[in-house]
Design a protein around this motif. Structure first.
Motif, PDB file in Angstrom:
ATOM      1  N   ARG A 174      -4.017  10.290   0.297  1.00 38.85           N
ATOM      2  CA  ARG A 174      -3.632   9.002   0.751  1.00 38.85           C
ATOM      3  C   ARG A 174      -4.617   8.560   1.718  1.00 38.85           C
ATOM      4  O   ARG A 174      -5.466   7.583   1.859  1.00 38.85           O
ATOM      5  CB  ARG A 174      -2.076   8.597   1.229  1.00 38.85           C
TER       6      ARG A 174
ATOM      7  N   ASN B 279       0.783  -1.422   0.073  1.00 34.92           N
ATOM      8  CA  ASN B 279       0.133   0.004   0.064  1.00 34.92           C
ATOM      9  C   ASN B 279       1.041   1.228   0.243  1.00 34.92           C
ATOM     10  O   ASN B 279       0.484   2.260  -0.788  1.00 34.92           O
ATOM     11  CB  ASN B 279      -1.148  -0.092   1.324  1.00 34.92           C
TER      12      ASN B 279
ATOM     13  N   ASN C  97      -7.497   5.848   1.240  1.00 32.68           N
ATOM     14  CA  ASN C  97      -7.987   4.742   2.291  1.00 32.68           C
ATOM     15  C   ASN C  97      -9.300   4.813   2.764  1.00 32.68           C
ATOM     16  O   ASN C  97      -9.852   3.923   3.413  1.00 32.68           O
ATOM     17  CB  ASN C  97      -6.826   4.840   3.153  1.00 32.68           C
TER      18      ASN C  97
END
Length: 69
Positions: free
Chosen positions: A28, A16, A32
């Motif tokens: 990010r 990831n 997520n």
């Protein structure tokens, strides 16, 4: 067994980090968050509707059986 799970999660975390390394930290977090929200909503829908789907399938299995014969 616990070390296997820990190693698996470590590898997934590394993957990831590598795959999202070109985006900024706030992007990010947003990415997520969308992934976690999607998985959560999918699981909620699956668990909330499973009894209803199972109930309907149970009563219609006779129709499928007679159709296949």
């Amino acid at each position: 067994m616990i070390s296997y799970i820990r190693n698996y999660l470590t590898v997934k975390n590394y993957q990831n980090d590598v795959s999202t390394s070109s985006i900024e930290p706030w992007e990010r977090v947003l990415f997520n968050s969308v992934i976690v929200l999607s998985i959560t909503l999918f699981m909620y829908t699956a668990f909330a509707n499973f009894p209803e789907q199972n109930f309907n399938f149970h009563y219609s299995i006779g129709d499928y059986h007679s159709f296949c014969l």
